[in-house]
Every structure is written in structure tokens, then in C-alpha cells.
Motif scaffolding. Structure first.
Motif, PDB file in Angstrom:
ATOM      1  N   GLY A  12     -25.466 -57.165  18.419  1.00  0.00           N
ATOM      2  CA  GLY A  12     -25.868 -57.632  19.752  1.00  0.00           C
ATOM      3  C   GLY A  12     -27.225 -58.328  19.699  1.00  0.00           C
ATOM      4  O   GLY A  12     -28.124 -57.876  19.004  1.00  0.00           O
ATOM      5  N   GLY A  15     -27.193 -63.786  18.696  1.00  0.00           N
ATOM      6  CA  GLY A  15     -26.908 -65.155  19.133  1.00  0.00           C
ATOM      7  C   GLY A  15     -25.437 -65.535  19.025  1.00  0.00           C
ATOM      8  O   GLY A  15     -25.106 -66.725  18.985  1.00  0.00           O
ATOM      9  N   LYS A  16     -24.550 -64.533  19.022  1.00  0.00           N
ATOM     10  CA  LYS A  16     -23.105 -64.812  18.926  1.00  0.00           C
ATOM     11  C   LYS A  16     -22.623 -65.696  20.062  1.00  0.00           C
ATOM     12  O   LYS A  16     -21.951 -66.701  19.836  1.00  0.00           O
ATOM     13  CB  LYS A  16     -22.289 -63.506  19.028  1.00  0.00           C
ATOM     14  CG  LYS A  16     -22.452 -62.556  17.897  1.00  0.00           C
ATOM     15  CD  LYS A  16     -21.579 -61.341  18.104  1.00  0.00           C
ATOM     16  CE  LYS A  16     -21.999 -60.496  19.295  1.00  0.00           C
ATOM     17  NZ  LYS A  16     -23.309 -59.885  19.169  1.00  0.00           N
ATOM     18  N   THR A  17     -22.968 -65.291  21.296  1.00  0.00           N
ATOM     19  CA  THR A  17     -22.477 -66.047  22.457  1.00  0.00           C
ATOM     20  C   THR A  17     -23.037 -67.464  22.444  1.00  0.00           C
ATOM     21  O   THR A  17     -22.325 -68.429  22.719  1.00  0.00           O
ATOM     22  CB  THR A  17     -22.847 -65.308  23.753  1.00  0.00           C
ATOM     23  OG1 THR A  17     -22.273 -63.999  23.689  1.00  0.00           O
ATOM     24  CG2 THR A  17     -22.321 -66.018  24.982  1.00  0.00           C
ATOM     25  N   ARG A 188     -31.943 -68.606  15.044  1.00  0.00           N
ATOM     26  CA  ARG A 188     -33.332 -68.474  15.510  1.00  0.00           C
ATOM     27  C   ARG A 188     -34.328 -68.577  14.356  1.00  0.00           C
ATOM     28  O   ARG A 188     -35.283 -67.829  14.281  1.00  0.00           O
ATOM     29  CB  ARG A 188     -33.512 -67.144  16.245  1.00  0.00           C
ATOM     30  CG  ARG A 188     -33.469 -67.347  17.754  1.00  0.00           C
ATOM     31  CD  ARG A 188     -34.049 -66.180  18.453  1.00  0.00           C
ATOM     32  NE  ARG A 188     -33.242 -65.025  18.234  1.00  0.00           N
ATOM     33  CZ  ARG A 188     -32.588 -64.375  19.191  1.00  0.00           C
ATOM     34  NH1 ARG A 188     -32.668 -64.794  20.428  1.00  0.00           N
ATOM     35  NH2 ARG A 188     -31.872 -63.332  18.903  1.00  0.00           N
ATOM     36  N   VAL A 212     -29.474 -72.153  12.359  1.00  0.00           N
ATOM     37  CA  VAL A 212     -29.720 -72.729  13.681  1.00  0.00           C
ATOM     38  C   VAL A 212     -31.175 -72.425  14.009  1.00  0.00           C
ATOM     39  O   VAL A 212     -31.600 -71.263  13.951  1.00  0.00           O
ATOM     40  CB  VAL A 212     -28.785 -72.118  14.750  1.00  0.00           C
ATOM     41  CG1 VAL A 212     -29.054 -72.734  16.117  1.00  0.00           C
ATOM     42  CG2 VAL A 212     -27.321 -72.313  14.364  1.00  0.00           C
ATOM     43  N   TYR A 214     -34.726 -71.825  16.019  1.00  0.00           N
ATOM     44  CA  TYR A 214     -35.132 -71.325  17.331  1.00  0.00           C
ATOM     45  C   TYR A 214     -35.348 -72.547  18.205  1.00  0.00           C
ATOM     46  O   TYR A 214     -36.043 -73.493  17.824  1.00  0.00           O
ATOM     47  CB  TYR A 214     -36.432 -70.506  17.222  1.00  0.00           C
ATOM     48  CG  TYR A 214     -36.966 -70.180  18.579  1.00  0.00           C
ATOM     49  CD1 TYR A 214     -36.416 -69.138  19.315  1.00  0.00           C
ATOM     50  CD2 TYR A 214     -37.965 -70.957  19.174  1.00  0.00           C
ATOM     51  CE1 TYR A 214     -36.853 -68.860  20.599  1.00  0.00           C
ATOM     52  CE2 TYR A 214     -38.410 -70.688  20.451  1.00  0.00           C
ATOM     53  CZ  TYR A 214     -37.854 -69.644  21.161  1.00  0.00           C
ATOM     54  OH  TYR A 214     -38.267 -69.391  22.434  1.00  0.00           O
ATOM     55  N   ASP A 215     -34.704 -72.562  19.346  1.00  0.00           N
ATOM     56  CA  ASP A 215     -34.765 -73.727  20.225  1.00  0.00           C
ATOM     57  C   ASP A 215     -35.153 -73.243  21.626  1.00  0.00           C
ATOM     58  O   ASP A 215     -34.354 -72.610  22.311  1.00  0.00           O
ATOM     59  CB  ASP A 215     -33.367 -74.398  20.220  1.00  0.00           C
ATOM     60  CG  ASP A 215     -33.333 -75.721  20.962  1.00  0.00           C
ATOM     61  OD1 ASP A 215     -34.201 -75.937  21.836  1.00  0.00           O
ATOM     62  OD2 ASP A 215     -32.426 -76.532  20.685  1.00  0.00           O
ATOM     63  N   VAL A 218     -32.796 -73.613  24.506  1.00  0.00           N
ATOM     64  CA  VAL A 218     -31.645 -72.710  24.563  1.00  0.00           C
ATOM     65  C   VAL A 218     -32.042 -71.458  25.334  1.00  0.00           C
ATOM     66  O   VAL A 218     -31.342 -71.011  26.250  1.00  0.00           O
ATOM     67  CB  VAL A 218     -31.179 -72.327  23.133  1.00  0.00           C
ATOM     68  CG1 VAL A 218     -30.206 -71.163  23.155  1.00  0.00           C
ATOM     69  CG2 VAL A 218     -30.546 -73.525  22.439  1.00  0.00           C
ATOM     70  N   GLU A 219     -33.187 -70.927  24.972  1.00  0.00           N
ATOM     71  CA  GLU A 219     -33.664 -69.718  25.634  1.00  0.00           C
ATOM     72  C   GLU A 219     -33.941 -69.973  27.114  1.00  0.00           C
ATOM     73  O   GLU A 219     -33.593 -69.167  27.969  1.00  0.00           O
ATOM     74  CB  GLU A 219     -34.928 -69.213  24.938  1.00  0.00           C
ATOM     75  CG  GLU A 219     -35.213 -67.767  25.265  1.00  0.00           C
ATOM     76  CD  GLU A 219     -36.131 -67.160  24.240  1.00  0.00           C
ATOM     77  OE1 GLU A 219     -37.216 -67.752  23.990  1.00  0.00           O
ATOM     78  OE2 GLU A 219     -35.775 -66.112  23.688  1.00  0.00           O
TER      79      GLU A 219
END
Ligand SMILES: Nc1ncnc2c1ncn2[C@@H]1O[C@H](COP(=O)(O)OP(=O)(O)O)[C@@H](O)[C@H]1O
Ligand SMILES: [Mg+2]
Length: 254
Positions: A12, A15-17, A188, A212, A214-215, A218-219
Motif C-alpha cells: 500500500g 503507487g500501484k493505483t 517516486r 517513475v 517523483y512528480d 501527480v501528487e
């Protein structure tokens, strides 16, 4: 034709979703995608900006209530099939199915059996299936068609997260999932891949498919409850995911 199935797994918060949603946003331009939210936290819909009206869990409960009152001979397949279509959120290039909560104390065997068959038939309508899983991958284990073409285990670039990824990999092996290939995706990432991580990654025994970054955008979107398709074109996270899909030969040219 059998769709190409990608399952995203990981602890959990890794960053799966986010990864699943970015993959779906990319693939939906190339062919119809069935997006399956198999995490009871159910937030793939939000990441895609799609409103979920009913989950498979709710459908299962409703059907079980109603079946008791049905005269014999009424085909349960048809009831489930109709119900399933109410669970399917349709959008351009993508349909979303949300599994919802797990099973309660009642016996769902019969309903599950029919449901699996109905979902398996449904899958045939798509070019891609993308599954956003819960850490234990429960829903995958209950599928009849357990074929997954690519299992992406998401972790963050630190040794603790890599150990959690090792556990996820073991679960997939214990469940006996038919997975064609398993990969690691590091999410991230800030700056370059830390040098000290090369050893732990080798030990994990999963090829690193990609990273990928850290963006902050996105957050920002996720904090604001906004869908990821609102990311500006060419954002670092989307570009990274396009690269990952190319490696799976699912890129625009692929
Ligand atoms: N590459 C990234 N850059 C910035 N924030 C990210 C990135 N990936 C995930 N996040 C943020 O981290 C949080 C957890 O991500 P999420 O995809 O919901 O994880 P999971 O589905 O594994 O629980 C969310 O707030 C999300 O916006
Ligand atoms: Mg999630």
C-alpha cells in the motif's frame, strides 16, 4: 483474441493505483482497455476521473438477497450479466470494473463461480486488461483465467520497500498465478537510482522494467482529487510510463 493483461501489485502506498492509471491513460488511445480495480480501497476510479456507481461486491450481495426469492428455473447468469453491466463504467477507450469489498461470512461460491465466467467472457472484448491489485492479490487468486502477461511489482527506491516487494513476489509464486513475466518498477525516484540499491535489486530477482520519477504534479492532482489525465502533456511521470510500455512492446509503435 486474448487481451494483454497487466497486473500492478505492491505494498500500500507505493503507487500501484497511480501507475495503473497512467498505464490505462496511455493504452486507451491504442485499443479498448478493461480497467479492474481489485483493491478494496477502490480509488482507481478517482484516479481515472470515473464515477463508480456499483461494485462487484455490492452486486454479489444484491444477487444473493434476490436469489432466495426467485422461482426455480430463472437463470442466474442472466441476472449477474445484467448486474455486471451496471457495475461497468464506460468511457472513451476504457471501461472500469470495481471489485469492492471482499466476501462476507455468507457463502458466495455459486455467485462467484458464475461471476468469474461472466467476467472472463467480458474480457474478450478488450485489447488490454489492467488490474490494480491489493497487496495480497486476493482477486487474482480467485480468477479462473489467471493468465497475467506482465506482473509489475511497484516499490520505492529504498531497501525496506524492496524487501516488501520480495514478499509480494513470493505471494504471487505461492498463489500459483500463471504469470508470463514479472518485473520491478521503482516509483517516486528522486534523482538517479541510488548506487547502493543495485545489490538489493539483483537479490530480488526481478528485472527492473523502469523507474517513475517523483512528480509533484501527480501528487498535486491526487491531493486535489483530480484525475491523472489532467497531467500536462509530457509530464515526467507520463513519459516514464510510456517508456515502460514500450519496453513491454506496447508503445505507440509497438
Ligand atoms: N511518481 C509519483 N510522484 C509523486 N507522487 C506520487 C507518485 N506516485 C504516487 N504518488 C502519490 O503517492 C500516493 C500513493 O500512491 P497510490 O498510487 O495511491 O499508491 P497505492 O495504490 O500503491 O496505495 C498518492 O498520493 C499519489 O499521488
Ligand atoms: Mg491503490
Amino acid at each position: 483474441m486474448r487481451p494483454f493483461t497487466i497486473a500492478v501489485a505492491g505494498k500500500g502506498g507505493t503507487g500501484k493505483t497511480t501507475l495503473a492509471a497512467l498505464i490505462i491513460e496511455c493504452l486507451r488511445r491504442q485499443g479498448p482497455v478493461l480497467a479492474v480495480d481489485a483493491d478494496p480501497n477502490c480509488n482507481l476510479g478517482e484516479a481515472l476521473g470515473l464515477e463508480v456507481k456499483r461494485t462487484i461486491g455490492q452486486l454479489r450481495d444484491d444477487v444473493l438477497e434476490r436469489i432466495a426469492d426467485l422461482p426455480p428455473g430463472v437463470p442466474k447468469d442472466q441476472i449477474l450479466e445484467l448486474g455486471l453491466h451496471e457495475c461497468l463504467v464506460e468511457d472513451e477507450g476504457v471501461d472500469l470494473l470495481t471489485m469492492g469489498h471482499g466476501e462476507g461470512p455468507r457463502c458466495y461460491c455459486m455467485v462467484n463461480h458464475v461471476l468469474r465466467r461472466v467476467i472472463d467472457t467480458l474480457r474478450g472484448n478488450y485489447r488490454y486488461v489492467v488490474l490494480d491489485n491489493e497487496a495480497g492479490m486476493e482477486h487474482l487468486s480467485r480468477r479462473t483465467t489467471q493468465d497475467v502477461d506482465a506482473l509489475l511489482v511497484v516499490a520505492e527506491p529504498n531497501p525496506v520497500s524492496l524487501r516488501a516487494a520480495a514478499r509480494i513476489k513470493e505471494i504471487a509464486e505461492e498463489l500459483g498465478l500463471r504469470v508470463r513475466s514479472k518485473f520491478l518498477v521503482l516509483n517516486r525516484l528522486q534523482g538517479d537510482l541510488p548506487r547502493g540499491l543495485e545489490g538489493p535489486i539483483r537479490e530480488l530477482g526481478l528485472p527492473l522494467l523502469g523507474t517513475v520519477p517523483y512528480d509533484p504534479e501527480v501528487e498535486g492532482l491526487s491531493t486535489a482529487g483530480r484525475p491523472l489525465r489532467e497531467l500536462p502533456p509530457g509530464s515526467p511521470a507520463s513519459l516514464a510510463v510510456e517508456g515502460i510500455l514500450k519496453k513491454l512492446r506496447l508503445g505507440k509503435e509497438g
